[in-house]
Design a protein around this motif. Sequence first.
Motif, PDB file in Angstrom:
ATOM      1  N   GLU A  24      -3.984   4.867  -7.559  1.00  0.00           N
ATOM      2  CA  GLU A  24      -4.241   3.503  -7.081  1.00  0.00           C
ATOM      3  C   GLU A  24      -4.951   3.529  -5.730  1.00  0.00           C
ATOM      4  O   GLU A  24      -5.846   2.736  -5.464  1.00  0.00           O
ATOM      5  CB  GLU A  24      -2.922   2.734  -6.987  1.00  0.00           C
ATOM      6  CG  GLU A  24      -2.339   2.415  -8.371  1.00  0.00           C
ATOM      7  CD  GLU A  24      -0.856   2.088  -8.329  1.00  0.00           C
ATOM      8  OE1 GLU A  24      -0.156   2.562  -7.415  1.00  0.00           O
ATOM      9  OE2 GLU A  24      -0.397   1.382  -9.238  1.00  0.00           O
ATOM     10  N   ARG A  25      -4.558   4.481  -4.882  1.00  0.00           N
ATOM     11  CA  ARG A  25      -5.213   4.580  -3.566  1.00  0.00           C
ATOM     12  C   ARG A  25      -6.666   5.014  -3.723  1.00  0.00           C
ATOM     13  O   ARG A  25      -7.535   4.596  -2.974  1.00  0.00           O
ATOM     14  CB  ARG A  25      -4.472   5.585  -2.682  1.00  0.00           C
ATOM     15  CG  ARG A  25      -3.148   5.045  -2.217  1.00  0.00           C
ATOM     16  CD  ARG A  25      -2.452   5.940  -1.246  1.00  0.00           C
ATOM     17  NE  ARG A  25      -1.106   5.467  -1.012  1.00  0.00           N
ATOM     18  CZ  ARG A  25      -0.363   5.799   0.023  1.00  0.00           C
ATOM     19  NH1 ARG A  25      -0.826   6.616   0.928  1.00  0.00           N
ATOM     20  NH2 ARG A  25       0.853   5.324   0.159  1.00  0.00           N
ATOM     21  N   HIS A  26      -6.916   5.865  -4.703  1.00  0.00           N
ATOM     22  CA  HIS A  26      -8.284   6.308  -4.994  1.00  0.00           C
ATOM     23  C   HIS A  26      -9.167   5.102  -5.299  1.00  0.00           C
ATOM     24  O   HIS A  26     -10.294   4.990  -4.799  1.00  0.00           O
ATOM     25  CB  HIS A  26      -8.231   7.271  -6.188  1.00  0.00           C
ATOM     26  CG  HIS A  26      -9.556   7.773  -6.628  1.00  0.00           C
ATOM     27  ND1 HIS A  26     -10.257   8.739  -5.942  1.00  0.00           N
ATOM     28  CD2 HIS A  26     -10.322   7.460  -7.697  1.00  0.00           C
ATOM     29  CE1 HIS A  26     -11.377   8.990  -6.563  1.00  0.00           C
ATOM     30  NE2 HIS A  26     -11.452   8.229  -7.638  1.00  0.00           N
ATOM     31  N   PHE A  66       0.824  -1.209   0.000  1.00  0.00           N
ATOM     32  CA  PHE A  66       0.000   0.000   0.000  1.00  0.00           C
ATOM     33  C   PHE A  66       0.863   1.264   0.000  1.00  0.00           C
ATOM     34  O   PHE A  66       0.528   2.255  -0.651  1.00  0.00           O
ATOM     35  CB  PHE A  66      -0.931   0.005   1.219  1.00  0.00           C
ATOM     36  CG  PHE A  66      -1.898   1.168   1.233  1.00  0.00           C
ATOM     37  CD1 PHE A  66      -1.721   2.239   2.097  1.00  0.00           C
ATOM     38  CD2 PHE A  66      -2.976   1.198   0.368  1.00  0.00           C
ATOM     39  CE1 PHE A  66      -2.597   3.315   2.102  1.00  0.00           C
ATOM     40  CE2 PHE A  66      -3.864   2.271   0.364  1.00  0.00           C
ATOM     41  CZ  PHE A  66      -3.665   3.328   1.235  1.00  0.00           C
ATOM     42  N   ILE A 118      -8.577   1.989  -4.351  1.00  0.00           N
ATOM     43  CA  ILE A 118      -8.688   1.202  -3.115  1.00  0.00           C
ATOM     44  C   ILE A 118      -9.745   1.810  -2.195  1.00  0.00           C
ATOM     45  O   ILE A 118     -10.597   1.103  -1.649  1.00  0.00           O
ATOM     46  CB  ILE A 118      -7.310   1.127  -2.395  1.00  0.00           C
ATOM     47  CG1 ILE A 118      -6.334   0.285  -3.214  1.00  0.00           C
ATOM     48  CG2 ILE A 118      -7.456   0.545  -0.994  1.00  0.00           C
ATOM     49  CD1 ILE A 118      -4.895   0.365  -2.734  1.00  0.00           C
ATOM     50  N   TYR A 119      -9.704   3.140  -2.038  1.00  0.00           N
ATOM     51  CA  TYR A 119     -10.659   3.798  -1.129  1.00  0.00           C
ATOM     52  C   TYR A 119     -12.096   3.619  -1.614  1.00  0.00           C
ATOM     53  O   TYR A 119     -13.012   3.320  -0.834  1.00  0.00           O
ATOM     54  CB  TYR A 119     -10.349   5.302  -0.994  1.00  0.00           C
ATOM     55  CG  TYR A 119      -9.006   5.618  -0.373  1.00  0.00           C
ATOM     56  CD1 TYR A 119      -8.307   6.755  -0.749  1.00  0.00           C
ATOM     57  CD2 TYR A 119      -8.437   4.777   0.579  1.00  0.00           C
ATOM     58  CE1 TYR A 119      -7.075   7.054  -0.183  1.00  0.00           C
ATOM     59  CE2 TYR A 119      -7.211   5.071   1.152  1.00  0.00           C
ATOM     60  CZ  TYR A 119      -6.529   6.212   0.754  1.00  0.00           C
ATOM     61  OH  TYR A 119      -5.308   6.505   1.307  1.00  0.00           O
ATOM     62  N   CYS A 150       1.718   2.369  -3.365  1.00  0.00           N
ATOM     63  CA  CYS A 150       0.616   2.788  -4.252  1.00  0.00           C
ATOM     64  C   CYS A 150       0.570   4.302  -4.304  1.00  0.00           C
ATOM     65  O   CYS A 150       0.705   4.968  -3.287  1.00  0.00           O
ATOM     66  CB  CYS A 150      -0.725   2.265  -3.717  1.00  0.00           C
ATOM     67  SG  CYS A 150      -0.917   0.499  -3.871  1.00  0.00           S
ATOM     68  N   GLU A 155      -1.441   8.025  -5.736  1.00  0.00           N
ATOM     69  CA  GLU A 155      -2.775   8.579  -5.442  1.00  0.00           C
ATOM     70  C   GLU A 155      -3.874   7.946  -6.285  1.00  0.00           C
ATOM     71  O   GLU A 155      -4.982   7.699  -5.779  1.00  0.00           O
ATOM     72  CB  GLU A 155      -2.767  10.099  -5.617  1.00  0.00           C
ATOM     73  CG  GLU A 155      -2.330  10.584  -6.991  1.00  0.00           C
ATOM     74  CD  GLU A 155      -2.372  12.103  -7.103  1.00  0.00           C
ATOM     75  OE1 GLU A 155      -1.466  12.771  -6.564  1.00  0.00           O
ATOM     76  OE2 GLU A 155      -3.313  12.599  -7.727  1.00  0.00           O
TER      77      GLU A 155
END
Lengths: 68, 280
Positions: free
Chosen positions: B215-217, B208, B219-220, B211, B213
């Motif tokens: 990719e995190r978007h 994580f 995930i979120y 990752c 922004e």
Amino acid sequence: MPLYNRLKEYRARISVNQQEMGTLVGTSRQTISLIERGDYSPSVTLALKIARVFDVPVEDIFYYEEGD
Amino acid sequence: MKTENENTNMKTNSDMADSPQYEKAAMKKFTLRSVICLAVGGIAGYLFAFGSTHLKTLFTAFTKYSQVYFPVLQIYFFPWLLLVFTLICTMINNKLLKKSKLQIASWDGENDDHINIADTCLNKVLLISNIESVGTQMIFAVITYHLMKNLQDKSNTNVMMIFIAVAIYIASMAAIILQQKLVIQLMKKYSPEKRGSIYDKHFQDVWFATCDEGERHIIYKSCYKTFQFMNKVFSVCLVAATIIGMFVSIGILCAIIIGFLWLIMTCCYTRECIRLENKR
């Protein structure tokens, strides 16, 4: 308000692929792909980094049209 | 573009949500839904009570037959089901892994299509291996139900089948770990910035951290969607466990566990929201 971009066009001008573009701005190929497809709007920091690569103002690459 | 349309719809919905008319209309719909649910619940309750004697007979018969046949299925059917389930999942995953290897090998560094196909295949492998992992644990739980009693019966066949089941379970877990390791290896080929070893207990945190922004978007968004969906799943399961418990002796553990898990999920989410809000 939808955000449009000309990232692919600018990238083609300097002949870099998405992987290389990602490396230049410190992000992944996937994020560059998401931005170009319009599936993700980058943060201000990332947008500024992208504009700096091409040496143009941010507004030249990212723009929106009111009333859409 | 999809995002722009979504943004437009969201903006329109949130604009509408400000108006008193929207509030009134939403409340009317809510009241109507509640009345319908009460009516349906009342009628269903009456029918259940009316037919409870017949339902009880039905469930008693089901319980009697399951008590006779379940131990047989437990020892002679479920171990082989575990094997077949593992083999099917492994075969599907092998096919997907081969396809993604080919796509990655064909990638010229520019054309997105190959990588998108490879990414989709690898995500499917992860999905199937997660299903395999949970499914294997569930089948193993069925096999080992009343394990001590089955072993005390001292039937050689029972003991042998249980050992076979344990061997299949361990092999299945090894296959899952191997598949996930291959997925990570392949993902690192087209995303060299990714870090983490599948054998590391902090793998998820390390991965994580690499990752960005975008990719995190993803995930979120996925996590929030899961949270919304699980709220509905837990509520349905709790109601179902409560109703089934009225007719079948499943004990109250079922309803308590479901409620407990629901509580943990809700508290975790709310606590994290509060923590992130306070961080500002």
